[in-house]
Design a protein around this motif. Sequence first.
Motif, PDB file in Angstrom:
ATOM      1  N   ALA A 113       3.550  11.810 -10.311  1.00  0.00           N
ATOM      2  CA  ALA A 113       3.071  13.269 -10.254  1.00  0.00           C
ATOM      3  C   ALA A 113       4.207  14.282 -10.023  1.00  0.00           C
ATOM      4  N   TYR A 114       5.555  13.777  -9.580  1.00  0.00           N
ATOM      5  CA  TYR A 114       6.472  14.658  -9.500  1.00  0.00           C
ATOM      6  C   TYR A 114       6.980  15.200 -10.756  1.00  0.00           C
ATOM      7  N   GLY A 115       6.864  14.080 -11.768  1.00  0.00           N
ATOM      8  CA  GLY A 115       7.505  14.261 -13.086  1.00  0.00           C
ATOM      9  C   GLY A 115       8.117  13.060 -13.596  1.00  0.00           C
ATOM     10  N   GLY A 116       8.136  12.084 -12.855  1.00  0.00           N
ATOM     11  CA  GLY A 116       8.553  10.701 -13.086  1.00  0.00           C
ATOM     12  C   GLY A 116       9.837  10.335 -12.300  1.00  0.00           C
ATOM     13  N   PRO A 117      10.302   9.009 -12.563  1.00  0.00           N
ATOM     14  CA  PRO A 117      11.382   8.559 -11.758  1.00  0.00           C
ATOM     15  C   PRO A 117      12.601   9.223 -11.669  1.00  0.00           C
ATOM     16  N   GLU A 118      12.968   9.455 -13.001  1.00  0.00           N
ATOM     17  CA  GLU A 118      14.369  10.211 -13.403  1.00  0.00           C
ATOM     18  C   GLU A 118      14.302  11.472 -12.642  1.00  0.00           C
ATOM     19  N   THR A 130       0.757  -1.172   0.032  1.00  0.00           N
ATOM     20  CA  THR A 130      -0.028  -0.092  -0.089  1.00  0.00           C
ATOM     21  C   THR A 130       1.085   1.162  -0.158  1.00  0.00           C
ATOM     22  N   SER A 131       2.111   1.388   0.962  1.00  0.00           N
ATOM     23  CA  SER A 131       2.579   2.450   0.940  1.00  0.00           C
ATOM     24  C   SER A 131       3.471   2.897  -0.517  1.00  0.00           C
ATOM     25  N   ALA A 132       4.070   1.481  -0.941  1.00  0.00           N
ATOM     26  CA  ALA A 132       4.518   1.766  -2.108  1.00  0.00           C
ATOM     27  C   ALA A 132       3.705   2.306  -3.390  1.00  0.00           C
ATOM     28  N   GLU A 133       2.415   2.000  -3.358  1.00  0.00           N
ATOM     29  CA  GLU A 133       1.310   2.435  -4.100  1.00  0.00           C
ATOM     30  C   GLU A 133       1.312   4.027  -4.075  1.00  0.00           C
ATOM     31  N   PHE A 134       1.305   4.462  -3.146  1.00  0.00           N
ATOM     32  CA  PHE A 134       1.082   5.825  -2.836  1.00  0.00           C
ATOM     33  C   PHE A 134       2.313   6.525  -3.343  1.00  0.00           C
ATOM     34  N   VAL A 135       3.594   6.086  -2.623  1.00  0.00           N
ATOM     35  CA  VAL A 135       5.067   6.810  -3.111  1.00  0.00           C
ATOM     36  C   VAL A 135       5.254   6.831  -4.747  1.00  0.00           C
ATOM     37  N   TRP A 136       4.556   5.638  -5.340  1.00  0.00           N
ATOM     38  CA  TRP A 136       4.919   5.880  -6.798  1.00  0.00           C
ATOM     39  C   TRP A 136       3.876   6.596  -7.402  1.00  0.00           C
ATOM     40  N   LYS A 137       2.972   6.852  -6.976  1.00  0.00           N
ATOM     41  CA  LYS A 137       1.949   7.770  -7.594  1.00  0.00           C
ATOM     42  C   LYS A 137       2.615   9.065  -7.466  1.00  0.00           C
ATOM     43  N   LEU A 138       3.209   9.529  -6.119  1.00  0.00           N
ATOM     44  CA  LEU A 138       3.966  10.709  -5.843  1.00  0.00           C
ATOM     45  C   LEU A 138       5.029  10.931  -6.712  1.00  0.00           C
ATOM     46  N   VAL A 139       5.825   9.984  -7.286  1.00  0.00           N
ATOM     47  CA  VAL A 139       6.776   9.969  -8.140  1.00  0.00           C
ATOM     48  C   VAL A 139       6.367  10.285  -9.582  1.00  0.00           C
ATOM     49  N   LYS A 155      -0.098  18.311  -1.801  1.00  0.00           N
ATOM     50  CA  LYS A 155       0.407  18.848  -0.856  1.00  0.00           C
ATOM     51  C   LYS A 155       1.885  18.257  -0.612  1.00  0.00           C
ATOM     52  N   PHE A 156       2.061  16.974  -0.945  1.00  0.00           N
ATOM     53  CA  PHE A 156       3.635  16.432  -0.858  1.00  0.00           C
ATOM     54  C   PHE A 156       4.425  17.220  -2.021  1.00  0.00           C
ATOM     55  N   ILE A 157       3.594  17.506  -3.139  1.00  0.00           N
ATOM     56  CA  ILE A 157       4.617  17.992  -4.366  1.00  0.00           C
ATOM     57  C   ILE A 157       4.786  19.179  -4.019  1.00  0.00           C
ATOM     58  N   SER A 158       3.850  19.872  -3.484  1.00  0.00           N
ATOM     59  CA  SER A 158       4.302  21.366  -3.117  1.00  0.00           C
ATOM     60  C   SER A 158       5.249  21.567  -2.216  1.00  0.00           C
ATOM     61  N   ILE A 159       5.373  20.692  -1.257  1.00  0.00           N
ATOM     62  CA  ILE A 159       6.388  20.708  -0.104  1.00  0.00           C
ATOM     63  C   ILE A 159       7.717  20.236  -0.726  1.00  0.00           C
ATOM     64  N   LEU A 160       7.703  18.918  -1.340  1.00  0.00           N
ATOM     65  CA  LEU A 160       9.016  18.415  -1.725  1.00  0.00           C
ATOM     66  C   LEU A 160       9.614  19.263  -2.969  1.00  0.00           C
ATOM     67  N   ARG A 161       8.993  19.890  -3.742  1.00  0.00           N
ATOM     68  CA  ARG A 161       9.506  20.755  -4.779  1.00  0.00           C
ATOM     69  C   ARG A 161      10.108  21.935  -4.275  1.00  0.00           C
ATOM     70  N   GLY A 179      16.357  11.798  -9.072  1.00  0.00           N
ATOM     71  CA  GLY A 179      17.337  12.838  -9.332  1.00  0.00           C
ATOM     72  C   GLY A 179      17.349  13.892  -8.225  1.00  0.00           C
ATOM     73  N   ASP A 180      16.309  14.027  -7.690  1.00  0.00           N
ATOM     74  CA  ASP A 180      16.084  15.177  -6.495  1.00  0.00           C
ATOM     75  C   ASP A 180      16.235  14.512  -5.101  1.00  0.00           C
ATOM     76  N   TRP A 181      15.776  13.281  -5.036  1.00  0.00           N
ATOM     77  CA  TRP A 181      15.523  12.775  -3.516  1.00  0.00           C
ATOM     78  C   TRP A 181      16.154  11.173  -3.577  1.00  0.00           C
ATOM     79  N   PHE A 182      16.686  11.361  -2.311  1.00  0.00           N
ATOM     80  CA  PHE A 182      17.113   9.997  -1.804  1.00  0.00           C
ATOM     81  C   PHE A 182      16.248   9.622  -0.811  1.00  0.00           C
ATOM     82  N   ILE A 183      15.419   8.181  -1.021  1.00  0.00           N
ATOM     83  CA  ILE A 183      14.799   7.772  -0.037  1.00  0.00           C
ATOM     84  C   ILE A 183      15.526   6.640   0.759  1.00  0.00           C
ATOM     85  N   GLY A 184      15.243   6.926   2.126  1.00  0.00           N
ATOM     86  CA  GLY A 184      16.063   6.067   3.031  1.00  0.00           C
ATOM     87  C   GLY A 184      14.800   5.665   4.331  1.00  0.00           C
TER      88      GLY A 184
END
Length: 227
Positions: free
Chosen positions: A107-112, A96-105, A221-227, A116-121
């Motif tokens: 919406a952010y502009g794709g995985p590259e 479930t969590s992966a589903e949200f994060v990859w929708k976020l990816v 909300k996530f996009i506005s904060i992470l960008r 390219g901006d974020w390291f997820i740990g």
Amino acid sequence: MTKAEQVLNWYMELDINVQLPEDIKVLNPYRDMSATTKDALVEFYARFYGDDKPRKLLMGINPGRLGAGLTGIPFTDTAALRSVGIEMPEVNTTETSAEFVWKLVEAYGGPERFFGDWFIGAVSPLGFIRLNDKGNWVNFNYYDDAEVFEMLKPFILDQLKLQIEIAGNATDAYLLGTGQNAKAMKTINDEYGLFKSITALEHPRFVMQYRRKRLDEYLDKFISILR
């Protein structure tokens, strides 16, 4: 050394030298990883982190049984990997969590762009399971028991320092988890002063379980904060 090399070297040496209670086991997907699963892990990091450019640091709690606890990649299940053409033949899971994060990816502009901006740990890059009263092994978070949290603190501190270095000497942390994860991280940061600021966002599982009807609102909300 590229970010991919740094991450993979770190993962392959990960271990916890702590004597945990008998009803708690460590999830270490890297210890006995099959050759094909390791190939997929290497392909993912080589593709998205094959450079030495600094990233910002985004951290979850600790790997769960069905996401990073199997794939070794935070907030990434095999369905997400398949979407970018990477197969883990011996592992098949959706989370479930992966589903949200990859929708976020996306919406952010794709995985590259995103990676390219974020390291997820994760605050703890290794996960845990605990034997419950029914005799089942269930997910256990590093902060779920105060005594265990204290036992894990030295390990967590070392792993946070490594992730700061891998990201490129990150001075700010972005957390997934506004409740106990944020509280525990504040405790650690107050004690050791690792970050200038910590920004906490709702955990993906919370959004998908309890706020799914407002999914687009949370993505915005996530996009506005992470960008």
